[in-house]
Design an enzyme around this catalytic site. Structure first.
Site, mmCIF file in Angstrom:
data_model
loop_
_atom_site.group_PDB
_atom_site.id
_atom_site.type_symbol
_atom_site.label_atom_id
_atom_site.label_comp_id
_atom_site.label_asym_id
_atom_site.label_seq_id
_atom_site.Cartn_x
_atom_site.Cartn_y
_atom_site.Cartn_z
ATOM 1 N N PHE A 112 -5.444 21.509 -11.688
ATOM 2 C CA PHE A 112 -5.598 20.941 -13.027
ATOM 3 C C PHE A 112 -5.276 22.017 -14.061
ATOM 4 C CE2 PHE A 112 -7.376 16.972 -14.752
ATOM 5 C CZ PHE A 112 -7.237 16.158 -13.640
ATOM 6 N N GLN A 226 -10.239 17.055 -28.706
ATOM 7 C CA GLN A 226 -9.143 17.309 -27.767
ATOM 8 C C GLN A 226 -8.109 16.190 -27.773
ATOM 9 O OE1 GLN A 226 -9.741 17.495 -23.217
ATOM 10 N NE2 GLN A 226 -9.133 19.543 -23.837
ATOM 11 N N HIS A 228 -5.193 14.877 -25.427
ATOM 12 C CA HIS A 228 -4.646 15.000 -24.071
ATOM 13 C C HIS A 228 -3.133 14.860 -24.176
ATOM 14 C CE1 HIS A 228 -3.860 14.143 -19.864
ATOM 15 N NE2 HIS A 228 -5.127 14.410 -19.578
ATOM 16 N N LEU A 238 -4.800 6.618 -20.531
ATOM 17 C CA LEU A 238 -4.563 7.950 -19.980
ATOM 18 C C LEU A 238 -3.690 7.947 -18.728
ATOM 19 C CD1 LEU A 238 -5.469 10.998 -20.164
ATOM 20 C CD2 LEU A 238 -7.059 10.434 -18.324
ATOM 21 N N GLU A 241 -4.126 14.162 -15.856
ATOM 22 C CA GLU A 241 -3.525 15.470 -15.659
ATOM 23 C C GLU A 241 -3.300 15.741 -14.167
ATOM 24 O OE1 GLU A 241 -4.986 18.346 -18.499
ATOM 25 O OE2 GLU A 241 -5.367 19.682 -16.823
ATOM 26 N N ARG A 272 -4.742 21.907 -22.182
ATOM 27 C CA ARG A 272 -4.289 20.715 -22.906
ATOM 28 C C ARG A 272 -3.855 20.985 -24.340
ATOM 29 N NH1 ARG A 272 -8.922 16.757 -20.408
ATOM 30 N NH2 ARG A 272 -7.870 16.614 -18.402
ATOM 31 N N HIS A 341 -8.711 12.406 -26.853
ATOM 32 C CA HIS A 341 -9.247 12.277 -25.489
ATOM 33 C C HIS A 341 -10.667 12.788 -25.295
ATOM 34 C CE1 HIS A 341 -9.065 12.044 -21.133
ATOM 35 N NE2 HIS A 341 -9.379 13.320 -21.042
ATOM 36 N N ARG A 376 -11.582 22.068 -24.030
ATOM 37 C CA ARG A 376 -12.141 21.860 -22.690
ATOM 38 C C ARG A 376 -11.041 21.913 -21.636
ATOM 39 N NH1 ARG A 376 -12.760 17.143 -19.145
ATOM 40 N NH2 ARG A 376 -11.820 15.790 -20.706
HETATM 41 C C1 LIG Z 1 -9.429 8.056 -19.600
HETATM 42 C C2 LIG Z 1 -10.292 9.251 -19.392
HETATM 43 C C3 LIG Z 1 -10.234 9.956 -18.205
HETATM 44 C C4 LIG Z 1 -11.060 11.054 -17.999
HETATM 45 N N1 LIG Z 1 -10.964 11.732 -16.814
HETATM 46 C C5 LIG Z 1 -11.800 12.789 -16.606
HETATM 47 C C6 LIG Z 1 -11.758 13.498 -15.368
HETATM 48 O O1 LIG Z 1 -10.997 13.188 -14.452
HETATM 49 N N2 LIG Z 1 -12.601 14.536 -15.217
HETATM 50 C C7 LIG Z 1 -13.484 14.929 -16.197
HETATM 51 O O2 LIG Z 1 -14.230 15.880 -15.983
HETATM 52 N N3 LIG Z 1 -13.536 14.244 -17.360
HETATM 53 C C8 LIG Z 1 -12.735 13.201 -17.588
HETATM 54 N N4 LIG Z 1 -12.807 12.530 -18.774
HETATM 55 C C9 LIG Z 1 -13.920 12.801 -19.691
HETATM 56 C C10 LIG Z 1 -15.196 12.186 -19.126
HETATM 57 O O3 LIG Z 1 -14.883 10.943 -18.535
HETATM 58 C C11 LIG Z 1 -16.265 11.962 -20.190
HETATM 59 O O4 LIG Z 1 -16.422 13.112 -20.955
HETATM 60 C C12 LIG Z 1 -17.594 11.632 -19.529
HETATM 61 O O5 LIG Z 1 -17.440 10.570 -18.604
HETATM 62 C C13 LIG Z 1 -18.654 11.273 -20.565
HETATM 63 O O6 LIG Z 1 -19.793 10.812 -19.882
HETATM 64 P P1 LIG Z 1 -21.200 10.667 -20.600
HETATM 65 O O7 LIG Z 1 -22.186 10.406 -19.526
HETATM 66 O O8 LIG Z 1 -21.454 11.815 -21.486
HETATM 67 O O9 LIG Z 1 -21.071 9.404 -21.552
HETATM 68 P P2 LIG Z 1 -20.279 8.004 -21.438
HETATM 69 O O10 LIG Z 1 -19.784 7.717 -20.070
HETATM 70 O O11 LIG Z 1 -19.303 8.019 -22.556
HETATM 71 O O12 LIG Z 1 -21.412 6.951 -21.702
HETATM 72 C C14 LIG Z 1 -22.012 6.787 -22.950
HETATM 73 C C15 LIG Z 1 -23.185 5.875 -22.750
HETATM 74 O O13 LIG Z 1 -23.902 5.777 -23.970
HETATM 75 C C16 LIG Z 1 -24.229 4.431 -24.219
HETATM 76 N N5 LIG Z 1 -24.393 4.267 -25.680
HETATM 77 C C17 LIG Z 1 -23.585 4.730 -26.667
HETATM 78 N N6 LIG Z 1 -24.087 4.368 -27.867
HETATM 79 C C18 LIG Z 1 -25.229 3.683 -27.627
HETATM 80 C C19 LIG Z 1 -26.178 3.036 -28.440
HETATM 81 N N7 LIG Z 1 -26.071 3.009 -29.777
HETATM 82 N N8 LIG Z 1 -27.216 2.414 -27.857
HETATM 83 C C20 LIG Z 1 -27.353 2.381 -26.506
HETATM 84 N N9 LIG Z 1 -26.463 2.989 -25.679
HETATM 85 C C21 LIG Z 1 -25.428 3.629 -26.232
HETATM 86 C C22 LIG Z 1 -23.084 3.623 -23.628
HETATM 87 O O14 LIG Z 1 -23.509 2.322 -23.322
HETATM 88 C C23 LIG Z 1 -22.802 4.443 -22.369
HETATM 89 O O15 LIG Z 1 -23.659 4.027 -21.331
HETATM 90 C C24 LIG Z 1 -11.955 11.458 -19.014
HETATM 91 C C25 LIG Z 1 -11.995 10.769 -20.210
HETATM 92 C C26 LIG Z 1 -11.157 9.675 -20.417
HETATM 93 C C27 LIG Z 1 -11.172 9.014 -21.736
#
Ligand SMILES: Cc1cc2nc3c(=O)[nH]c(=O)nc-3n(C[C@H](O)[C@H](O)[C@H](O)COP(=O)(O)OP(=O)(O)OC[C@H]3O[C@@H](n4cnc5c(N)ncnc54)[C@H](O)[C@@H]3O)c2cc1C
Length: 561
Positions: A112, A226, A228, A238, A241, A272, A341, A376
């Site tokens: 990566f 960021q 991407h 997306l 990568e 990135r 991203h 990142r």
């Molecule tokens: C397309 C894509 C691919 C990616 N691929 C990778 C990868 O391969 N490897 C990597 O390390 N990272 C990757 N990332 C980044 C990574 O996926 C995210 O940073 C990570 O999943 C975020 O997880 P989280 O648990 O912080 O929050 P999230 O998964 O964003 O979840 C947020 C949660 O908060 C809740 N929420 C939000 N607001 C409220 C509210 N007002 N009331 C109640 N609930 C609320 C939502 O319901 C949800 O459950 C990728 C990102 C994208 C966009």
């Protein structure tokens, strides 16, 4: 109380449950069904040092992350990530995670950007989906974890500097409730939907960041957004990568592999920020191609990898290309350009994920610990979600086990209900919130993108401040049940507030570092800007302050790849 059910929230729930041995009642409150959380989108992998026998090392992962962050990461936090991440990989394995494997049965790893060793563990190109499924299934084994799916949290309840719970709307009924809790974790993800061209789920609307900000907690380093390098044109979905990690190359309209110019050693696997800027330069200087939507792009070419490898390791992105663009990457190059991203900044939290409010932690993309600094490295986010999900889950449980219940601020619940149902819900403003959202996204896409200037950021700030005056006065749908119009208006409020913080920080930071590139200040300026931005909400708008970066071993150097 855990707000958010992505990878960070679910990992925190399991840890809190295990640590409390059934003695605590753990509520996971989430505005979408847990399995629709944004984390299911993660594609390419989760970083961890597993192959010391083949030459990888913790030191190398630490250094790559710090260099990738353009030296803004807190180095003690990076060291903690790297030391715990491998344990999280095996823990997931024991809970049933179907990691991709090598022929000898060991967990496979791929290359990566910015990592000097292939250390991304993966499950095809659906790592987020499988991690979420593994965590959610595991949560269901614990009777003291209760899910509140499709509950929208509106505000935190903080009294005397202590967390007391939060207010929320049950979307199905429209009922308004105060959740009483001894300890809380905000795991609400990033702010990517401030931009129209984004890889993010539409639910990534910065609610948690805005809640914390309104409760007096500073937001840290929010100017670092960021981009991407490879969003599919024109949808922005997306293209992982991992496609470049597995050998994909970028070419311009003349067929030149242009990364040779910008990062002669790492080429497409430079971090990135560097690859995204290279694509932007190629397009600006007339070497891009043009889509019928008017969007300009470059090519991501995978054809030389062969059909078998693409079908085995990149099946999801192949499906995306076929369904959304009508092309098969086995036969044609993919049209891509830089796309919003990830949010490097977030809720100010210390190395344990603790916020300045007693009894409140933050984890995952919502939190700024800070490991990512100004940029990142791919695959570090899911690792951060797992590591700090675990750390904060345990700390919050420990606190709740030993903390006696204090008064619940009923008055604040009543006032919040009035603010929403007597105020916003009955608002009679002229402006359509969806038009305002569109203007917000357009402004951010145009002025707070890969290249920024003082003039552009200043103009954007004025636009956002004007939009704030016009917003949230118009809820067309007057029913209580499933009123997504009301929820969208509340989300818009969060987005405008957080956009103002992003722009204020970016306008003030007169240097270029990581993802924040100022055309008028193109150099990194360690003398004046080797510091974190802290943004506080005041009645007069955003007030900025700064805090030092923690350096343990690595002094800043010139960043070349
Ligand atoms: C397309 C894509 C691919 C990616 N691929 C990778 C990868 O391969 N490897 C990597 O390390 N990272 C990757 N990332 C980044 C990574 O996926 C995210 O940073 C990570 O999943 C975020 O997880 P989280 O648990 O912080 O929050 P999230 O998964 O964003 O979840 C947020 C949660 O908060 C809740 N929420 C939000 N607001 C409220 C509210 N007002 N009331 C109640 N609930 C609320 C939502 O319901 C949800 O459950 C990728 C990102 C994208 C966009």
């Amino acid at each position: 109380m855990i707000i958010g059910s992505g990878i960070a929230g679910l990992r925190a729930a399991i840890e809190a449950s295990e640590h409390s041995r059934g003695k605590l009642s753990i509520g996971v409150v989430t505005k979408v069904h847990a399995m629709r959380s944004h984390s299911v989108c993660a594609q390419g992998g989760t970083a961890a040092v597993l192959r010391v026998d083949r030459g990888d090392s913790a030191e190398s992962h630490v250094f790559d992350t710090i260099k990738g962050s353009d030296y803004l990461a807190d180095q003690d936090a990076v060291e903690r990530l790297v030391s715990i991440a491998p344990k999280e990989i095996f823990r997931l394995e024991h809970w049933g995670m179907p990691w991709s494997r090598e022929s000898d049965g060991r967990v496979a790893q791929r290359a990566f950007g910015g990592h000097s060793f292939p250390r991304a563990t993966f499950a095809g190109d659906r790592v987020g989906f499988y991690e979420m499924q593994t965590l959610y299934d595991t949560c269901l084994h614990y009777p003291n974890i209760e899910f509140y799916h499709e509950w929208y949290v509106t505000s935190l309840l903080v009294d005397g500097g202590e967390f007391r719970g939060a207010t929320a709307i049950e979307i199905e009924s429209g009922n308004f409730t105060g959740f009483k809790a001894k300890a809380g974790i905000i795991a609400t993800g990033g702010a990517g939907r401030l931009y129209a061209f984004a890889t993010y789920s539409h639910s990534s609307t910065a609610d948690g960041l805005a809640m914390a900000y309104r409760a007096g907690i500073p937001l840290k380093d929010m100017e670092f957004i960021q981009f991407h390098p490879t969003g599919l044109v024109p949808s922005g979905v997306l293209i992982t990568e991992g496609a470049r990690g597995d050998g994909g190359i970028l070419t311009n309209k003349d067929g030149d592999r242009f990364m040779k110019k910008y990062a002669p050693q790492k080429l497409e696997l430079a971090p990135r920020d560097i690859v995204a800027r290279a694509i932007a330069r190629e397009i600006q200087e007339g070497r891009g191609l043009k889509d019928e939507s008017g969007m300009e792009y470059v090519h991501l070419d995978l054809r030389h990898l062969g059909g078998e490898k693409i079908k085995e390791r990149l099946s999801e992105i192949r499906e995306v290309c076929i369904k959304l663009r009508g092309i098969d990457p086995i036969e044609e190059p993919i049209p891509v350009r830089y796309v919003c991203h990830f949010t490097m900044g977030g809720i100010h939290a210390n190395i344990d994920g603790a916020t300045p409010v007693k009894g409140l932690w933050s984890a995952g993309e919502a939190a700024c610990i800070s490991v990512n600094g100004a940029n990142r490295l791919g695959t570090n986010s899911t690792a951060i979600c797992l590591v700090w999900g675990g750390i904060t889950g345990r700390a919050a449980a420990e606190y709740a086990l030993h903390h006696h219940s204090t008064d619940f601020p009923e008055r604040a619940v009543i006032e919040e209900e009035k603010r929403i149902y007597d105020g916003i819900f009955r608002g009679k403003g002229e402006d359509n919130p969806y038009d305002i959202k569109h203007e917000l996204e357009k402004t951010m896409d145009e002025y707070a993108n890969v290249f920024r200037t003082e003039q552009g950021l200043g103009d954007a700030l004025k636009t956002i401040q004007a939009l704030k005056q016009r917003a949230y006065q118009h809820v067309e749908d007057k029913s209580r049940e499933f009123n997504m119009n009301l929820i969208n208006v509340l989300e818009l409020q969060s987005m405008l507030e957080v956009a103002e913080v992003v722009l204020t920080g970016a306008h003030a930071r007169t240097e270029s570092r990581g993802a924040h590139f100022r055309l008028d200040f193109p150099k990194r300026d360690d003398e004046h800007w080797m510091k974190h931005t802290l943004a506080y909400k005041t009645p007069d708008g955003t007030r900025l302050d700064y805090s030092p970066v923690t350096i343990t071993r690595y002094q800043p150097q010139e960043r070349t790849y």
